[in-house]
Design a protein around this motif. Structure first.
Motif, mmCIF file in Angstrom:
data_model
loop_
_atom_site.group_PDB
_atom_site.id
_atom_site.type_symbol
_atom_site.label_atom_id
_atom_site.label_comp_id
_atom_site.label_asym_id
_atom_site.label_seq_id
_atom_site.Cartn_x
_atom_site.Cartn_y
_atom_site.Cartn_z
ATOM 1 N N HIS A 40 4.198 5.542 -8.930
ATOM 2 C CA HIS A 40 2.871 6.062 -8.146
ATOM 3 C C HIS A 40 1.830 6.255 -8.928
ATOM 4 O O HIS A 40 1.003 5.147 -7.731
ATOM 5 N N MET A 43 0.552 2.605 -7.381
ATOM 6 C CA MET A 43 0.475 2.272 -5.883
ATOM 7 C C MET A 43 -0.894 3.173 -6.125
ATOM 8 O O MET A 43 -1.555 3.440 -4.662
ATOM 9 N N HIS A 44 -0.895 4.195 -6.384
ATOM 10 C CA HIS A 44 -2.618 5.107 -6.556
ATOM 11 C C HIS A 44 -3.404 4.616 -6.229
ATOM 12 O O HIS A 44 -4.672 3.621 -5.594
ATOM 13 N N GLN A 48 -6.767 3.286 -4.277
ATOM 14 C CA GLN A 48 -7.871 3.231 -4.228
ATOM 15 C C GLN A 48 -8.542 2.029 -4.293
ATOM 16 O O GLN A 48 -10.225 1.358 -4.055
ATOM 17 N N PRO A 53 -5.077 4.463 2.538
ATOM 18 C CA PRO A 53 -4.412 5.613 2.114
ATOM 19 C C PRO A 53 -3.564 5.571 1.610
ATOM 20 O O PRO A 53 -2.591 4.717 1.368
ATOM 21 N N GLU A 54 -2.776 6.561 0.365
ATOM 22 C CA GLU A 54 -2.210 6.599 -0.457
ATOM 23 C C GLU A 54 -0.926 6.021 0.022
ATOM 24 O O GLU A 54 0.089 5.967 -0.247
ATOM 25 N N ALA A 55 -0.531 6.967 1.480
ATOM 26 C CA ALA A 55 1.045 7.454 2.001
ATOM 27 C C ALA A 55 0.916 5.725 2.687
ATOM 28 O O ALA A 55 2.094 5.052 2.697
ATOM 29 N N MET A 56 0.208 4.858 3.116
ATOM 30 C CA MET A 56 0.606 3.865 3.665
ATOM 31 C C MET A 56 0.877 3.465 2.793
ATOM 32 O O MET A 56 1.494 2.466 3.317
ATOM 33 N N ARG A 58 2.445 3.422 0.130
ATOM 34 C CA ARG A 58 3.845 3.584 -0.463
ATOM 35 C C ARG A 58 4.847 3.590 0.872
ATOM 36 O O ARG A 58 5.664 2.612 0.621
ATOM 37 N N GLY A 59 4.159 3.568 2.108
ATOM 38 C CA GLY A 59 5.179 3.565 3.237
ATOM 39 C C GLY A 59 5.242 2.072 3.211
ATOM 40 O O GLY A 59 6.256 1.713 3.117
ATOM 41 N N THR A 60 4.094 1.022 3.170
ATOM 42 C CA THR A 60 4.192 -0.021 3.276
ATOM 43 C C THR A 60 5.475 -1.425 1.989
ATOM 44 O O THR A 60 5.819 -1.124 2.510
ATOM 45 N N SER A 62 7.611 0.506 0.672
ATOM 46 C CA SER A 62 8.730 0.391 0.362
ATOM 47 C C SER A 62 9.640 -0.337 1.193
ATOM 48 O O SER A 62 11.019 0.356 0.898
ATOM 49 N N PHE A 63 9.284 -0.575 2.254
ATOM 50 C CA PHE A 63 9.550 -0.848 3.279
ATOM 51 C C PHE A 63 10.166 -2.479 2.295
ATOM 52 O O PHE A 63 11.824 -2.953 2.827
ATOM 53 N N THR A 65 12.119 -4.880 -0.068
ATOM 54 C CA THR A 65 13.339 -4.945 -1.725
ATOM 55 C C THR A 65 12.498 -5.381 -2.326
ATOM 56 O O THR A 65 13.195 -5.401 -3.684
ATOM 57 N N ASN B 166 4.007 9.126 6.212
ATOM 58 C CA ASN B 166 4.407 7.771 6.428
ATOM 59 C C ASN B 166 5.787 7.855 6.499
ATOM 60 O O ASN B 166 5.687 8.660 5.956
ATOM 61 N N ILE B 167 6.204 7.096 7.257
ATOM 62 C CA ILE B 167 7.453 6.698 6.785
ATOM 63 C C ILE B 167 7.596 6.095 5.777
ATOM 64 O O ILE B 167 7.419 4.685 5.185
ATOM 65 N N VAL B 168 8.723 6.368 5.265
ATOM 66 C CA VAL B 168 8.959 5.413 3.679
ATOM 67 C C VAL B 168 10.412 4.717 3.626
ATOM 68 O O VAL B 168 10.751 5.327 4.449
ATOM 69 N N PHE B 179 2.759 10.667 0.211
ATOM 70 C CA PHE B 179 2.786 9.946 -1.113
ATOM 71 C C PHE B 179 3.379 10.557 -2.072
ATOM 72 O O PHE B 179 4.534 9.860 -2.711
#
Ligand code: SF4
Ligand code: SF4
Ligand code: SF4
Ligand code: FES
Ligand code: FES
Lengths: 154, 853
Positions: A40, A43-44, A48, A53-56, A58-60, A62-63, A65, B166-168, B179
Motif C-alpha cells: 500500500h 502504491m500510495h 502521489q 487517485p490512490e484507488a485508481m 490500486r485498481g490498475t 491489482s489487475f 498478475t 475502484n474495481i480491484v 484503496f
C-alpha cells in the motif's frame, strides 16, 4: 516519497505521455523495484508522484498478475507447467523444488531467497520445461540443471 | 433526421442517440443493469441486448448508436433466453440472501430475475466467499451481492470526481473496494450508494431498520444545509425521517447530493431538541408555558420601545430560516419594535459581499446559474474550496475541468487539487495585492468598458500605483484570464471577512466588469440570499429597496399600515458593540447562535450578558440560548413549509415532512408576539406570507407557491431589478500591516459539517467526529507534529485542544480550524477588526501558537 533520483526517473517517463495516467504501469514497475513489491505504501507513493487517485492506482495494479502483490523472496522463479512443459516433466521439477529448497508454489522460502510462481506458457514449448528467474530465461530444464542454475542466485 | 423502427414503431430522431435512449423516449422499455442516466454508457452487463436486422448477433442497446433505417426488436425468444442466461451467470456467485438484504424490494437484480427467470441457476460450484465489510463508518460493502456493473466506480470517478473506489482484482475475483479501509479519500456523498442496483453498498445509519415499502410518505423538499439548495425526497415513517433519497432528473442537483444533504437529516429528530418555552427565573432557565413566555416578551419589548425608543431594540435573523420567517421577522422589528437594527450572521461574508457587488455592478450581478459554470472557458476560484462549502456547485467545476475548462485557483481549494490547471498561493493575507495587480494588467490589456464611470475612474486610479509582486504562476494566470474565453469567478468568503476585505471585493468587481465575467458567491447557509431579499439588513427593505429612498418606504408603509422608522439600523458587530455599551437593551435572536459564530466569544458573551432582555428562538439550547431570558422552541427544516432562495437566486419550496407537536413555526410565534404588542399580524399559512411578499417585493412580484412548484423560479422572475449603481465608490484609508513569519489561524469550512447544526446529526458525527487542526507539511515538520497528535492551539483570545491533521495542500503560514464543535470552534480564538466599508468583522492575522500535549 521516492528519492530525488527516482522522482527524476518518473518525470522522464511522464514526459513521454500527454496524460500522467499513461505513466502508471512503468511507475508501478519502478515502485516494485524500489519497495520489492506493491505494498500500500508503494502504491500510495506512486499515486502521489503521478497526482492520480490512490484507488485508481490500486485498481490498475491489482489487475495485473505480473506485479508482486505480496512480499517476495530475493529471486522470483516463474516455472511453466503448461501442456508442453508438463509432458516434458515440469511437474517433477515442482516436486524437486519442494524437496530440495522447501519451495512451493506461491510461497517464499524462509531465508527469503526464492519465491515460486507457476506460469502458463512462456513461449518455449519446443525447449521445455522452461522457467524465468527474475528476468533471466532458462530452458531444457532437468533437476540437475535447475540446481546448477539456482546456485547462481544467492 | 434519423428514422428507426423499434418493435414496428417508427421513431424519428433529431440527433444520433443510443438505441436505448431512442426506445426510452418512445416509451419502450429495455431492461438494463449497468446503464444509468447520469453515467456514460458502459456496455458491461449485456442485459439490454436487442435484435437489429442485418446484424448477426444481439446488440447492446445502451452502446449502439441509432442509425438511419435500423430495424430493431426488443422482445423475442432469443432475447429472453439471452437475458435469462446472463442473469443465471450473475447468480453464480450471488448469495441469494434477499430475505436479509436491505435492498430487497427496490433491487434491480431481484426485479429482473423475477421477470426473466433463472431464479437459482444450474451451477453447482462453490460460491465465492467475501466477508461483508463493516470497516467503514457509513457504508457496508457486501461484495458477494455485487454484479460488477461499475456504476459506483463510474459515479465516484466521472461524476463525483473523488475517485475513492475502484474495481480491484480481476475475473471472478473482481470486487469494488476503496484503496484501503483506513486510507479512503471518500467524500461520503453517497452517490455510489444510490446508483448501486443491488444491495452491495448499503448505508449503515439505517442498516436493517427499514424495508423500502415500509414508508408512510415521501415528501419532496430542499436540503437545509447550504446555499445550493439541492432537491431531494425524504422518506418518513412514524413521524421520523428514515432516509433521504435523490430524484434523478429533477432539481438543479439532478439527483446528486453531498454528505450533509444525504446524511445530515437526523438533525431535527435529535433528542436534544427544546420542547417547551424556557424562562429565566432567579438566574436559571425554567420550563414555562407558551402564553406566559409570549406575554412576557411582548410586555418587555413594548416597555423598552416606549421608554427608550425602538433604537434600544435589535434583532438577529437567520440564513437558515425560510423567506417567510425572515420576512415576518423584519416586519415585526420595523413595525412592532420600531427599529431597523436588523442583521444576521451573513454580514460576515455573503450579505456584505453581495451588497458590495450590487452597489458597484447592479442588482442581480451574482444571480448566475450553477450549471452554467460548465460552459465557461476559465473558472477563477478564490476565497475557499467550493467542493466543501457548496459541494454540488463544486461538482460543476470538476465537470467543467473534465471538459477542458481551465481552472485557476488562488489560495487553497483542496477539492480541486486534481482538477486545477494552475494554482497560485499569495503571501499571507496579500490576496488584495495580487488581485489589484491582475486588475491593472487586465485594464492595460483591454482598456476600460466605459459603462460604469465610477468604476472606470477607480480602476484607472489604481493603475497609477506601482505593484511589484513576484509569485510563481502569476504571469501565467494573467495570460489565462486574458486569453479571451468566457470567465466565471467563484468567490468564497475567506477573503471577505478581512479588515480590508473591500479592497479584495473591489478588485474582484473590477475584474468581473472588465472581463464581463459571471460571478458566483459561495454561500454557507441555505437561505442567505433569501434573507437579504426579505430585508433582514439594516438599510434595505424587502426586494433590495434602500430605506433612504422615500418612495419605496412609502409603498411599504401603505401595505404594512404604519410607519417604518427613518433611521437606518446597525450592522451585526455594531449591534453587539451597542449592546455592550447598553445602548441596545433588548436583543431578539431568531435561529442563530452569535456566541458561537462570532469572533471574540468572550466579548460577545459579555455584551449579551449586559442586555436587559435576550430572547432566543431556536431548535436547540445553543450557547446563546443558555444566556437568554426567554428561549422559545422553533420548528426545524423538516417541520415547516416555506421557501428558500439559493445562491443563484432560485426560489424553491420547502415542504413539511414530519409533525413534531412541540415545534412552532418562527413566523407564527413572531406574528403572535407582534399582535400582542399591538401590531396585528395574522397569517394562516406560510403561503399567505408569500402572497404578501409577492405584492410588496418588486423582486418576487406575482410569485405563488404554485408557480414555484413548477420549478425554475429564477432571478428576476416577473420583477424589475434596480439597475442603478453607486456614483461614488467608498474608499477607506489604506493601512498596511506586515505579517511576520509566524503562524496564523484561519477558519476552515469542512465538507462534513455545517456550523452547529450538523454536530447533532449522528451520521455526520460518525464521518467526522472531532475537530482537527489542519497544518501544512512544512510547519508540521518544523513543530515536530505527526498526524493525530494532540495539540493546544492558543491565541490572545484563548486556547483549545484538538488533534492535528497534516494537509499537503496548505502551502502558506496558515493553520485551519472549523467552527462546528462545542467548545472548540475557531471563532472563540479569533479577534476582529471591522472593515470600514463593508462592516464585516475582519478576522485575519490572528497569530497562533501550537504546542504538543
Ligand atoms: S460516497 Fe461518494 S466519494 Fe465516497 S465512494 Fe461513494 S461516490 Fe465515491
Ligand atoms: S457495488 Fe453495486 S454499483 Fe458497484 S459494481 Fe457492484 S453492483 Fe455495481
Ligand atoms: S450541496 Fe448544499 S444543498 Fe446540496 S446536498 Fe450538499 S449541503 Fe445540501
Ligand atoms: S508450455 Fe511451457 S513454455 Fe509453452
Ligand atoms: S445496460 Fe447495456 S450493457 Fe448493461
Amino acid at each position: 516519497m521516492f528519492k530525488e533520483t527516482i522522482l527524476k526517473e518518473i518525470d522522464d517517463i511522464k514526459a513521454r505521455y500527454p496524460d500522467p495516467k499513461s505513466a502508471l504501469l512503468p511507475t508501478l514497475y519502478i515502485a516494485q523495484r524500489e519497495f520489492g513489491w506493491l505494498s500500500h505504501e508503494a502504491m500510495h507513493v506512486v499515486a502521489q508522484s503521478l497526482n492520480l487517485p490512490e484507488a485508481m492506482v490500486r485498481g490498475t495494479a491489482s489487475f495485473y498478475t505480473m506485479f508482486k502483490h505480496k512480499p517476495m523472496g530475493r529471486h522470483l522463479i516463474q516455472l511453466c507447467t503448461n501442456v508442453s512443459c508438463m509432458i516434458l516433466g515440469a511437474e517433477r521439477l515442482v516436486d524437486f523444488l519442494k524437496n530440495r529448497y522447501s519451495l512451493e508454489p506461491n510461497i517464499t522460502t524462509t531465508d527469503r531467497r526464492f519465491s515460486l510462481v507457476i506460469m502458463e506458457c512462456i513461449g518455449a514449448c519446443d525447449r521445455g520445461p522452461a522457467m524465468l528467474v527474475n528476468t533471466d530465461f532458462h530452458d531444457s530444464l532437468t533437476e540437475e540443471r535447475i540446481e546448477e542454475i539456482l546456485e547462481k542466485y544467492k | 433526421m434519423i428514422t428507426i423502427n423499434i418493435n414496428e414503431k417508427e421513431i424519428r430522431l433529431d440527433k444520433p442517440v443510443t438505441v436505448l435512449e431512442a426506445a426510452r423516449t418512445a416509451g419502450i422499455k429495455i431492461p438494463t443493469l449497468c446503464a444509468h442516466e447520469l453515467l456514460e454508457a458502459y456496455g458491461g452487463c449485456r442485459l439490454c441486448v436487442v435484435e437489429v436486422e442485418r446484424m448477426l448477433k444481439l446488440q447492446t442497446a445502451c452502446t449502439l448508436i441509432a442509425a438511419d433505417g435500423m430495424v430493431i426488436r426488443t422482445k423475442s425468444e432469443a432475447i429472453s433466453n439471452a437475458r435469462r442466461s446472463i442473469l443465471e451467470f450473475l447468480l453464480i456467485n450471488h448469495p441469494l440472501d434477499c430475505p436479509v438484504c436491505d435492498k430487497a424490494g427496490e433491487c434491480e437484480l431481484q426485479d429482473l430475475v423475477n421477470k426473466y427467470g433463472a431464479t437459482a441457476g444450474r451451477f453447482k460450484e462453490e460460491k465465492r466467499k467475501v466477508p461483508e465489510s463493516h470497516e467503514d463508518r457509513i457504508f457496508t460493502r457486501n461484495m458477494e451481492r455485487c454484479v460488477l456493473c461499475t456504476r459506483c466506480v463510474r459515479m465516484c470517478n466521472d461524476v463525483q470526481g473523488a475517485s475513492a473506489i475502484n474495481i480491484v482484482g480481476r475475473g471472478g475475483r473482481s470486487r469494488m473496494e476503496p484503496f484501503s479501509p483506513t486510507s479512503f479519500n471518500c467524500e461520503y456523498c453517497g452517490n455510489c450508494l444510490t446508483v448501486c442496483p443491488v444491495g452491495a453498498i448499503l448505508s449503515r445509519p439505517h442498516l436493517h431498520s427499514l424495508r423500502p415499502w415500509q414508508i408512510d410518505k415521501e415528501v419532496e423538499t430542499i436540503c437545509p444545509y447550504c446555499g445550493v439548495g439541492c432537491s431531494f425526497v425524504v422518506q418518513v415513517r412514524d413521524e421520523s425521517i428514515k432516509r433521504v433519497i435523490p430524484r434523478f432528473g429533477f432539481g438543479l442537483n439532478n439527483g446528486l447530493l453531498c454528505s450533509r444533504g444525504r446524511f445530515g437529516y437526523e438533525v431535527t429528530g435529535s433528542q436534544e431538541r427544546i420542547k417547551v418555552p424556557l424562562v429565566r427565573i432567579d438566574g436559571k432557565l425554567h420550563q414555562s408555558t407558551w402564553d406566559y413566555a409570549l406575554n412576557l416578551i411582548a410586555d418587555k419589548l413594548k416597555d423598552i420601545r416606549d421608554t427608550h425608543g425602538g433604537s434600544a431594540i435589535a434583532g438577529i435573523a437567520s440564513p437558515r430560516c425560510t423567506n417567510e420567517d425572515n420576512y415576518v421577522f423584519q416586519k415585526f422589528m420595523r413595525m412592532a419594535c420600531k427599529t431597523n437594527n436588523i442583521d444576521s450572521i451573513s454580514r460576515i461574508g455573503f450579505a456584505s459581499a453581495q451588497r458590495y457587488f450590487e452597489d458597484l455592478l447592479g442588482q442581480g450581478i451574482t444571480a448566475n446559474i450553477i450549471l452554467g459554470l460548465k460552459n465557461s472557458d476559465i473558472i477563477l476560484v478564490l476565497g475557499g474550496d467550493p467542493t466543501a462549502v457548496n459541494p454540488i456547485l463544486g461538482l460543476s467545476i470538476r465537470a467543467a475541468a473534465r471538459n477542458g475548462t481551465k481552472i485557476a485557483v488562488i489560495g487553497n481549494a483542496k477539492g480541486l487539487e486534481r482538477f486545477k490547471t494552475l494554482r497560485i498561493v499569495p503571501d499571507i493575507f496579500k490576496e488584495a495585492e495580487v488581485l489589484e495587480y491582475l486588475l491593472t494588467e487586465i485594464f492595460r490589456a483591454k482598456g476600460l468598458r466605459g459603462e460604469k464611470p465610477a468604476l472606470d475612474r477607480k480602476i484607472e486610479g489604481l493603475s497609477g500605483k506601482s505593484l511589484k509582486i513576484d509569485i510563481a504562476g502569476l504571469a501565467e494566470l494573467k495570460d489565462v484570464l486574458l486569453s479571451g474565453g468566457s470567465v466565471s469567478i467563484v468567490l468564497g468568503m475567506d477573503v471577505v471577512h478581512r479588515s480590508r476585505g473591500h479592497r479584495i471585493l473591489f478588485a474582484v468587481a473590477g475584474i468581473t466588469y472588465l472581463l464581463e465575467a459571471r460571478l458566483y458567491l459561495l454561500s454557507e447557509s441555505s437561505n442567505e440570499q433569501g434573507l437579504i431579499d426579505m430585508g433582514c439588513v439594516p438599510d434595505m427593505l424587502p426586494g433590495g429597496r434602500p430605506l433612504v429612498v422615500g418612495d419605496f418606504k412609502k409603498r411599504f408603509e401603505t401595505v404594512w399600515k404604519g410607519t417604518i422608522p427613518e433611521k437606518g439600523g446597525l450592522t451585526l458587530m455594531e449591534i453587539i458593540e451597542a449592546t455592550k455599551d447598553k445602548k441596545i437593551k433588548v436583543l431578539y435572536v431568531m435561529g442563530e447562535n452569535p456566541v458561537f459564530n462570532l469572533p471574540n466569544t468572550s466579548y460577545v458573551k459579555e455584551a449579551l450578558k449586559s442586555l436587559d432582555f435576550l430572547v432566543v428562538q431556536d431548535i436547540f439550547l445553543t450557547e446563546t440560548a443558555e444566556l437568554a431570558d426567554v428561549v422559545l422552541p422553533a420548528s426545524g427544516w423538516s417541520e415547516k413549509d416555506g421557501t428558500y432562495t439559493n445562491l443563484e437566486r432560485r426560489i424553491q419550496l420547502l415542504r413539511k415532512a414530519v409533525n413534531t407537536p412541540s415545534s412552532a413555526d418562527d413566523w407564527r410565534t413572531i406574528s403572535e408576539i407582534s399582535s400582542k404588542m399591538g401590531y396585528e399580524m395574522h397569517y394562516p399559512r406560510a403561503e399567505d406570507i408569500m402572497e404578501e411578499i409577492a405584492t410588496v417585493s418588486p423582486l418576487y412580484k406575482d410569485l405563488t407557491y404554485d408557480e414555484i412548484e413548477k420549478g425554475n423560479c429564477l432571478w428576476p422572475y416577473n420583477g424589475e431589478p434596480l439597475r442603478g449603481v453607486v456614483s461614488e465608490i467608498p474608499a477607506a484609508e489604506e493601512t498596511f500591516r506586515e505579517y511576520k513569519e509566524g503562524l496564523y489561524l484561519a477558519p476552515e469550512k469542512i465538507l462534513f459539517h455545517s456550523g452547529t447544526l450538523s454536530r447533532r446529526a449522528l451520521a455526520l458525527r460518525k464521518i467526522c467526529p472531532e475537530p482537527t487542526l489542519k497544518i501544512g507539511t512544512n510547519h508540521a515538520e518544523k513543530l515536530g507534529l505527526k498526524e493525530g497528535d494532540n495539540v493546544s492551539v492558543s491565541t490572545a483570545q484563548g486556547s483549545i485542544n484538538v488533534q492535528v491533521s497534516i494537509d499537503t495542500a496548505i502551502k502558506d503560514n496558515k493553520v485551519l480550524l472549523g467552527n462546528n464543535f462545542e467548545g472548540r470552534g475557531v471563532f472563540s480564538l479569533l479577534n476582529y477588526e471591522i472593515d470600514p466599508i463593508t462592516k464585516v468583522p475582519g478576522i485575519e492575522g490572528c497569530e497562533v501558537t501550537i504546542e504538543k500535549i
